[in-house]
Design an enzyme around this catalytic site. Structure first.
Site, PDB file in Angstrom:
ATOM      1  N   SER A   1      12.931   2.863  -7.702  1.00  0.00           N
ATOM      2  CA  SER A   1      12.683   2.294  -6.386  1.00  0.00           C
ATOM      3  C   SER A   1      12.555   3.379  -5.336  1.00  0.00           C
ATOM      4  O   SER A   1      11.651   4.196  -5.395  1.00  0.00           O
ATOM      5  CB  SER A   1      13.785   1.285  -6.046  1.00  0.00           C
ATOM      6  OG  SER A   1      13.510   0.626  -4.838  1.00  0.00           O
ATOM      7  N   HIS A   2      13.501   3.427  -4.386  1.00  0.00           N
ATOM      8  CA  HIS A   2      13.413   4.380  -3.279  1.00  0.00           C
ATOM      9  C   HIS A   2      14.245   5.640  -3.517  1.00  0.00           C
ATOM     10  O   HIS A   2      14.297   6.510  -2.651  1.00  0.00           O
ATOM     11  CB  HIS A   2      13.888   3.711  -1.985  1.00  0.00           C
ATOM     12  CG  HIS A   2      15.314   3.260  -2.050  1.00  0.00           C
ATOM     13  ND1 HIS A   2      15.670   2.046  -2.590  1.00  0.00           N
ATOM     14  CD2 HIS A   2      16.468   3.867  -1.673  1.00  0.00           C
ATOM     15  CE1 HIS A   2      16.989   1.918  -2.529  1.00  0.00           C
ATOM     16  NE2 HIS A   2      17.491   3.009  -1.980  1.00  0.00           N
TER      17      HIS A   2
ATOM     18  N   HIS B   1      14.036  -8.086   0.627  1.00  0.00           N
ATOM     19  CA  HIS B   1      13.641  -8.704  -0.642  1.00  0.00           C
ATOM     20  C   HIS B   1      13.358 -10.178  -0.361  1.00  0.00           C
ATOM     21  O   HIS B   1      14.175 -10.870   0.262  1.00  0.00           O
ATOM     22  CB  HIS B   1      14.757  -8.603  -1.686  1.00  0.00           C
ATOM     23  CG  HIS B   1      14.863  -7.263  -2.348  1.00  0.00           C
ATOM     24  ND1 HIS B   1      13.973  -6.836  -3.309  1.00  0.00           N
ATOM     25  CD2 HIS B   1      15.752  -6.261  -2.192  1.00  0.00           C
ATOM     26  CE1 HIS B   1      14.309  -5.625  -3.724  1.00  0.00           C
ATOM     27  NE2 HIS B   1      15.387  -5.253  -3.055  1.00  0.00           N
TER      28      HIS B   1
ATOM     29  N   ASP C   1       8.270  -3.479  -4.258  1.00  0.00           N
ATOM     30  CA  ASP C   1       8.755  -4.864  -4.320  1.00  0.00           C
ATOM     31  C   ASP C   1       9.367  -5.298  -2.990  1.00  0.00           C
ATOM     32  O   ASP C   1       9.641  -6.473  -2.787  1.00  0.00           O
ATOM     33  CB  ASP C   1       9.741  -5.069  -5.475  1.00  0.00           C
ATOM     34  CG  ASP C   1      11.010  -4.244  -5.346  1.00  0.00           C
ATOM     35  OD1 ASP C   1      11.066  -3.324  -4.503  1.00  0.00           O
ATOM     36  OD2 ASP C   1      11.964  -4.501  -6.115  1.00  0.00           O
ATOM     37  N   ARG C   2       9.577  -4.335  -2.068  1.00  0.00           N
ATOM     38  CA  ARG C   2      10.074  -4.655  -0.732  1.00  0.00           C
ATOM     39  C   ARG C   2       9.034  -4.277   0.310  1.00  0.00           C
ATOM     40  O   ARG C   2       8.336  -3.273   0.160  1.00  0.00           O
ATOM     41  CB  ARG C   2      11.377  -3.903  -0.428  1.00  0.00           C
ATOM     42  CG  ARG C   2      12.563  -4.412  -1.201  1.00  0.00           C
ATOM     43  CD  ARG C   2      13.834  -3.761  -0.710  1.00  0.00           C
ATOM     44  NE  ARG C   2      13.829  -2.324  -0.929  1.00  0.00           N
ATOM     45  CZ  ARG C   2      14.518  -1.449  -0.193  1.00  0.00           C
ATOM     46  NH1 ARG C   2      15.225  -1.857   0.836  1.00  0.00           N
ATOM     47  NH2 ARG C   2      14.486  -0.169  -0.484  1.00  0.00           N
TER      48      ARG C   2
ATOM     49  N   ASP D   1       8.701   1.245  -5.395  1.00  0.00           N
ATOM     50  CA  ASP D   1       8.126   0.379  -6.426  1.00  0.00           C
ATOM     51  C   ASP D   1       7.443  -0.840  -5.836  1.00  0.00           C
ATOM     52  O   ASP D   1       7.032  -1.749  -6.562  1.00  0.00           O
ATOM     53  CB  ASP D   1       9.178  -0.029  -7.454  1.00  0.00           C
ATOM     54  CG  ASP D   1      10.369  -0.773  -6.862  1.00  0.00           C
ATOM     55  OD1 ASP D   1      10.645  -0.593  -5.651  1.00  0.00           O
ATOM     56  OD2 ASP D   1      11.044  -1.513  -7.588  1.00  0.00           O
TER      57      ASP D   1
ATOM     58  N   ASP E   1       8.420   0.061  -0.202  1.00  0.00           N
ATOM     59  CA  ASP E   1       9.295   1.035  -0.843  1.00  0.00           C
ATOM     60  C   ASP E   1       8.610   1.582  -2.091  1.00  0.00           C
ATOM     61  O   ASP E   1       7.454   1.258  -2.379  1.00  0.00           O
ATOM     62  CB  ASP E   1      10.668   0.431  -1.141  1.00  0.00           C
ATOM     63  CG  ASP E   1      10.646  -0.679  -2.179  1.00  0.00           C
ATOM     64  OD1 ASP E   1       9.546  -1.191  -2.479  1.00  0.00           O
ATOM     65  OD2 ASP E   1      11.722  -1.041  -2.689  1.00  0.00           O
TER      66      ASP E   1
ATOM     67  N   LYS F   1      14.365  -1.694 -14.617  1.00  0.00           N
ATOM     68  CA  LYS F   1      14.657  -3.058 -14.196  1.00  0.00           C
ATOM     69  C   LYS F   1      14.166  -3.973 -15.310  1.00  0.00           C
ATOM     70  O   LYS F   1      12.983  -3.928 -15.674  1.00  0.00           O
ATOM     71  CB  LYS F   1      13.944  -3.381 -12.875  1.00  0.00           C
ATOM     72  CG  LYS F   1      14.458  -2.577 -11.689  1.00  0.00           C
ATOM     73  CD  LYS F   1      13.746  -2.964 -10.406  1.00  0.00           C
ATOM     74  CE  LYS F   1      14.293  -2.190  -9.214  1.00  0.00           C
ATOM     75  NZ  LYS F   1      13.621  -2.563  -7.929  1.00  0.00           N
TER      76      LYS F   1
ATOM     77  N   ARG G   1      19.964   3.163 -13.733  1.00  0.00           N
ATOM     78  CA  ARG G   1      19.425   4.128 -12.776  1.00  0.00           C
ATOM     79  C   ARG G   1      20.244   5.414 -12.824  1.00  0.00           C
ATOM     80  O   ARG G   1      21.466   5.368 -12.778  1.00  0.00           O
ATOM     81  CB  ARG G   1      19.440   3.551 -11.362  1.00  0.00           C
ATOM     82  CG  ARG G   1      18.502   4.263 -10.403  1.00  0.00           C
ATOM     83  CD  ARG G   1      18.422   3.560  -9.070  1.00  0.00           C
ATOM     84  NE  ARG G   1      17.924   2.186  -9.151  1.00  0.00           N
ATOM     85  CZ  ARG G   1      17.526   1.477  -8.109  1.00  0.00           C
ATOM     86  NH1 ARG G   1      17.565   2.010  -6.898  1.00  0.00           N
ATOM     87  NH2 ARG G   1      17.097   0.235  -8.251  1.00  0.00           N
TER      88      ARG G   1
END
Length: 454
Positions: free
Chosen positions: A99-100, A331, A247-248, A245, A243, A109, A15
């Protein structure tokens, strides 16, 4: 001179700022290194809506095909949709997302076949070393036969798999406000929730990697203000925030009140244990509420405590055969989803639980939210080790107090506990406090903060 990747290769992913810290040329080398380290003959690649994501994903694919691996491109997707593709297709995968993080960031990832994690100890350090060596010594020699590139849409299959795990067809009608934060939830939510007895009120579903409305980080209270107001204005049953992406997933109740991820972990754990005959192992990290292991035991399960971080959760999931795992960061991990994290599946569980009874969400989650919590409090410090030592010295000799250092320092008494952990990337200490009532929590919080901040 070899590239210094220490600033962008993190504990679990890559990242950094594009193009200042990394670019398509480096992405191509990462693709080649990923194939070499995983020994993959074929891989799957997806990406989010950030402006730099398609180009970086394509460059990664070029690096992979250069070494002879075949590439399946699934295009725009959420991170858990990439995990689904890795699991369903049995291929190592790479997801391009930060992500965020703000728009100028991007990342990768990575996972092995079956969505098994790639972290520092499971291949990421080797990938970094390889990329650094190639930047100094030249690119790897191409395979005699290059790999192929094909495109595949997995969204419908992903949605069908999730819906096969949680039956929502017989729930009472619910009105749900969904804030996608201009992230990938705007891509996945319409397909996953289509045709269900839900009145979905969309917020910020337009895919926009510049995040024009607010950061796509629902754990920061300022980023769910719009959702809270809209839930109240619509008279909705609940609100969901994803978020960047997707995933949360973060949940607010019918009053706009935030529901703690620990309460969601406990609720989903109870449902998963019922689904598995009232027995099974449930993983929770050491920041989750006391409520989580209590609820797990009450429903016949075995709670197992781990360090914070998805690689630790996934490793313990695989080792123990756990049916579910949850973290304080929203998560949620499922055995039925290749031990990977998926906020969307957790959201379906919440909808099913709420729609399967007549009361409001605030009443439903009250039995899972039993203690007063500080939330995570960050403090900038000059010397993390010295401040941790000061906390340990202050509490170590107290009667009835125990210390453990599984992850940072956890201090536990009969009526409260707190954890202090150092950030891996910033000069911060992170404090989480929980107690049986608000007054006790505030007292312990203030004493710990005084020590941390010197």
């Amino acid at each position: 001179m070899a590239a210094d990747l220490s600033q962008i290769v993190k504990a679990y992913d890559v990242r950094g700022v594009v193009p200042d810290q990394w670019d398509e040329a480096l992405a191509e080398l990462f693709g080649a290194a990923f194939v070499r380290v995983t020994d993959a003959e074929a891989i799957v690649i997806g990406h989010d809506m950030r402006p730099s994501s398609p180009g970086l994903a394509a460059a990664f694919a070029r690096g992979a095909t250069r070494l002879g691996a075949d590439v399946t491109l699934i295009g725009l997707c959420s991170t858990d949709q990439l995990y689904f593709a890795s699991g369903q297709l049995g291929l190592p995968g790479a997801m391009f997302t930060a992500s965020h993080n703000p728009a100028r960031y991007n990342g990768i990832k990575m996972c092995r076949a079956g969505a098994a994690p790639v972290g520092q100890d499971t291949g990421l350090a080797d990938i970094r070393a390889m990329v650094e060596r190639w930047t100094e010594q030249g690119e790897p020699e191409a395979a005699a036969t290059g790999g192929t590139v094909t495109e595949r849409d997995t969204l419908e299959d992903y949605a069908a798999h999730l819906r096969s795990l949680v039956d929502l067809t017989a729930i009472r009608p619910l009105k749900v406000v969904v804030d996608a934060g201009n992230g990938m939830g705007g891509h996945t939510v319409p397909t996953v929730l289509d045709g269900l007895p839900l009145d979905v009120v969309p917020m910020y579903f337009e895919l926009d990697g510049t995040f024009p409305n607010h950061e796509a980080n629902p754990l920061d209270p300022k980023n769910i203000v719009d959702l809270q107001e809209r839930v109240r204005a619509e008279g909705a049953d609940l609100g969901l925030a994803f978020d960047g992406d997707a995933d949360r997933c973060f949940v607010v109740d019918e009053n706009g009140g935030p529901v703690s991820p620990s309460a969601i972990t406990a609720l989903v754990a109870a449902r998963e244990l019922a689904k598995h005959g009232g027995s099974g192992t449930v993983i929770h990290n050491l920041i989750t509420s006391w409520s989580v292991p209590e609820v797990v035991r009450e429903h016949g399960g075995t709670p197992v405590r781990t360090r914070v971080g998805h690689s630790f959760i996934k490793e313990e999931m695989a080792k123990s055969g756990a049916i579910f795992g949850g973290e304080h960061s929203a998560h949620y991990y499922f055995k039925d989803f290749w031990n990977a994290d998926t906020g969307m599946l957790a959201a379906l569980h919440v909808l099913a639980a709420l729609g399967g009874q007549d009361g409001p969400l605030s009443a439903l989650v009250s039995s899972y939210d039993r203690y007063a919590s500080s939330g995570e409090i960050n403090s900038t410090v000059d010397d993390q080790a010295a401040r941790l030592a000061a906390v340990k010295a202050a509490f170590g000799d107290r009667e009835g107090v125990t210390l453990d250092e599984l992850d940072g320092l956890t201090v536990t008494a009969a009526d409260w506990w707190f954890n202090v952990r150092a950030s891996n990337t910033e000069p911060l200490l992170r404090l989480n406090v929980e107690a049986r009532d608000e007054a006790a929590m505030a007292k312990v919080r203030d004493e710990a903060l005084a020590l941390i901040r010197g």
